[in-house]
Design a protein around this motif. Structure first.
Motif, PDB file in Angstrom:
ATOM      1  N   THR A  38       0.900  -1.409  -0.196  1.00 62.36           N
ATOM      2  CA  THR A  38       0.155  -0.197   0.208  1.00 62.36           C
ATOM      3  C   THR A  38       0.429   1.739  -0.062  1.00 62.36           C
ATOM      4  OG1 THR A  38       0.461  -0.202   2.290  1.00 62.36           O
ATOM      5  CG2 THR A  38      -1.707  -1.266   1.078  1.00 62.36           C
ATOM      6  N   GLY A  39       2.585   1.117  -0.192  1.00 63.83           N
ATOM      7  CA  GLY A  39       3.126   2.304   0.202  1.00 63.83           C
ATOM      8  C   GLY A  39       4.227   1.929   0.575  1.00 63.83           C
ATOM      9  N   GLU A  40       5.758   2.939   0.366  1.00 60.66           N
ATOM     10  CA  GLU A  40       6.120   3.156   0.780  1.00 60.66           C
ATOM     11  C   GLU A  40       6.547   4.064   1.948  1.00 60.66           C
ATOM     12  OE1 GLU A  40       9.493   3.357  -2.254  1.00 60.66           O
ATOM     13  OE2 GLU A  40       8.451   1.887  -3.506  1.00 60.66           O
ATOM     14  N   LEU A  41       7.532   3.337   2.963  1.00 64.58           N
ATOM     15  CA  LEU A  41       8.287   4.060   4.128  1.00 64.58           C
ATOM     16  C   LEU A  41       9.228   4.480   3.562  1.00 64.58           C
ATOM     17  CD1 LEU A  41       7.131   5.073   6.547  1.00 64.58           C
ATOM     18  CD2 LEU A  41       8.563   3.409   8.113  1.00 64.58           C
ATOM     19  N   THR A  42       9.649   5.466   3.705  1.00 69.05           N
ATOM     20  CA  THR A  42      11.457   6.615   4.119  1.00 69.05           C
ATOM     21  C   THR A  42      12.072   7.133   5.312  1.00 69.05           C
ATOM     22  OG1 THR A  42      11.103   6.535   1.893  1.00 69.05           O
ATOM     23  CG2 THR A  42      13.139   7.686   2.667  1.00 69.05           C
ATOM     24  N   VAL A  43      12.880   5.970   6.089  1.00 71.67           N
ATOM     25  CA  VAL A  43      12.804   6.977   7.533  1.00 71.67           C
ATOM     26  C   VAL A  43      14.558   7.493   7.626  1.00 71.67           C
ATOM     27  CG1 VAL A  43      10.987   5.808   9.009  1.00 71.67           C
ATOM     28  CG2 VAL A  43      13.604   4.156   7.837  1.00 71.67           C
TER      29      VAL A  43
END
Lengths: 248, 248
Positions: A38-43
């Motif tokens: 459902t998406g991408e997470l960048t941390v």
DNA sequence: CGGTAACTTGACCGACATCAATTATTGTGG
DNA sequence: CCACAATAATTGATGTCGGTCAAGTTACCG
């Protein structure tokens, strides 16, 4: 890191999936995963990805970057349980046990694919080969943890460090984060210490000793394995040897 | 000395399954398991159940008795990775990874349900809830191993022993092998030592110290927890708290 | 009973921890 | 680009937890 990740990485053209270590999938499964994502997470480096006791609704796969699982005692003593690299699942315990007893933190700037936990059941219901992959991944993690347990329980600090370096190098190599016996180490000596169960002071001395023996070199966060055979012997290292593994 | 006895215990009337810790199953799944089970294996205390590097065609569930997973270094140093009790799967790594990097040995006379590895795939294909259970079981083992890792890496010998006693007691209690803070310990001090990563000599001294502090008593292979709160505090123990778990 | 394995106890030793003081290294704002 | 602080790594001195060695003392078993 080795490659630049675009805003959204499409599963069908996922750069990870092209690597030969990863098992190829039927179109049907790939389509499902693509939809599941459902998406991408960048941390950023140092950021918490999943916190103990915090029931995040997500499950992740690392797309790019290093992370580590860790856990603390009441008085603050901390243990790194394992490291995580691209292709590794983050949050599987949470997804199936509905409980998380450790924290996951990004070691470098990290990009993750985001999946909804509440759809995990449909994997089992409709995609048996992906379900098998989940179990496979869990069993492999178990195997890695077994390796760390024998390290912590039986090996000396020098042997442990040798083992961990070989272990991390090999895992990094399979996904293209290391080559030619050289690895860009994204971790500080205190990360190593927390993984090895020794103090930073002793880690420094132990690293030095490995260098004096000309088994490795460690400069500007780059670890180079100088004498692999001797290092493996010192560590009684046994490799994992999974030529082909699943990617979710 | 091992012997195989076909079908002493019927899955439909399995005494384990009646316990409230175990999730109940649909008739369909139960029928499958009943069919999946091809026999029973009874081994004596001390016998090897699954050997590293030996690709047994079987997967097991412990029906009665204690076992332990362990692993040795080249020079003979040995580490107990975890203990196994009724309801625990034996050989899951082998079944899904097709490789086993540890050995499983019976601690007491033990009875196991025998399943054929080559039918594992049909679980995933036709019985999604059982497939989920497999993953659940693997993730729970992971969680237990996480606990042992932080023990070995961060806790002192005294704390480790306290932790292990609480851990084993709690697991034993859920399946009826312990009650009223008393546990019939089927292991010798050297088994404990190999699990704790300390020498038998030091295990003896540490056990004595726990007794002197009036936290436990240990007599005739019976461990009694005398002061649970203090023991938990010493160990910074956190319980697993799975009120309900799957049984295959 | 005698023999073996498991456990205990004491003396001594060594690996790693702790404490403390420098010395890089990194990052920040002027 | 340089101060400056903050963090990470190195080094030395000293302390301690747990290991090793060795000699009993049980407990178990044929």
């Amino acid at each position: 890191m080795t490659e630049t990740v675009p805003f959204q990485t499409n599963c069908q053209t996922c750069p990870l999936r092209r690597k030969s270590v990863f098992r190829s999938l039927e179109d049907k499964e790939l389509d499902f995963i693509s939809d599941f994502k459902t998406g991408e997470l960048t941390v950023e480096a140092g950021a918490t990805i999943v916190q103990e006791e915090n029931k995040s609704p997500h499950l992740y796969t690392i797309l790019d970057g290093w992370a580590f699982r860790h856990k603390a005692l009441a008085d603050g003593r901390r243990q790194v349980l394992n490291f995580a690299l691209p292709g590794d699942l983050v949050g599987l315990q949470l997804a199936v046990l509905n409980e998380m007893q450790h924290t996951v933190t990004a070691l470098t700037d990290t990009t993750l694919c985001v999946f909804q936990r509440d759809r995990v059941w449909s994997i089992f219901k409709d995609y048996p080969s992906l379900a098998f992959s989940m179990t496979w991944i869990a069993a492999r993690e178990e195997q890695i943890l077994d390796g760390h347990i024998i390290s912590l329980g039986q090996r000396s600090a020098l042997e442990r460090l040798a083992y961990l370096i070989l272990h991390l190098y090999d895992r990094a190599e399979t996904i293209g984060y290391a080559s030619n016996q050289a690895l860009d180490a994204p971790f500080s000596q205190s990360h190593l210490s927390d993984a090895l169960g020794i103090t930073p002071v002793h880690t420094s001395r132990t690293l030095r000793k490995l260098q004096e023996k000309r088994l490795i070199s460690w400069a500007k966060d780059r670890i180079r394995i100088l004498d692999r055979d001797a290092l493996e012997k010192l560590a009684s290292y046994e490799s994992m040897a999974d030529e082909c593994r699943p990617l979710i």
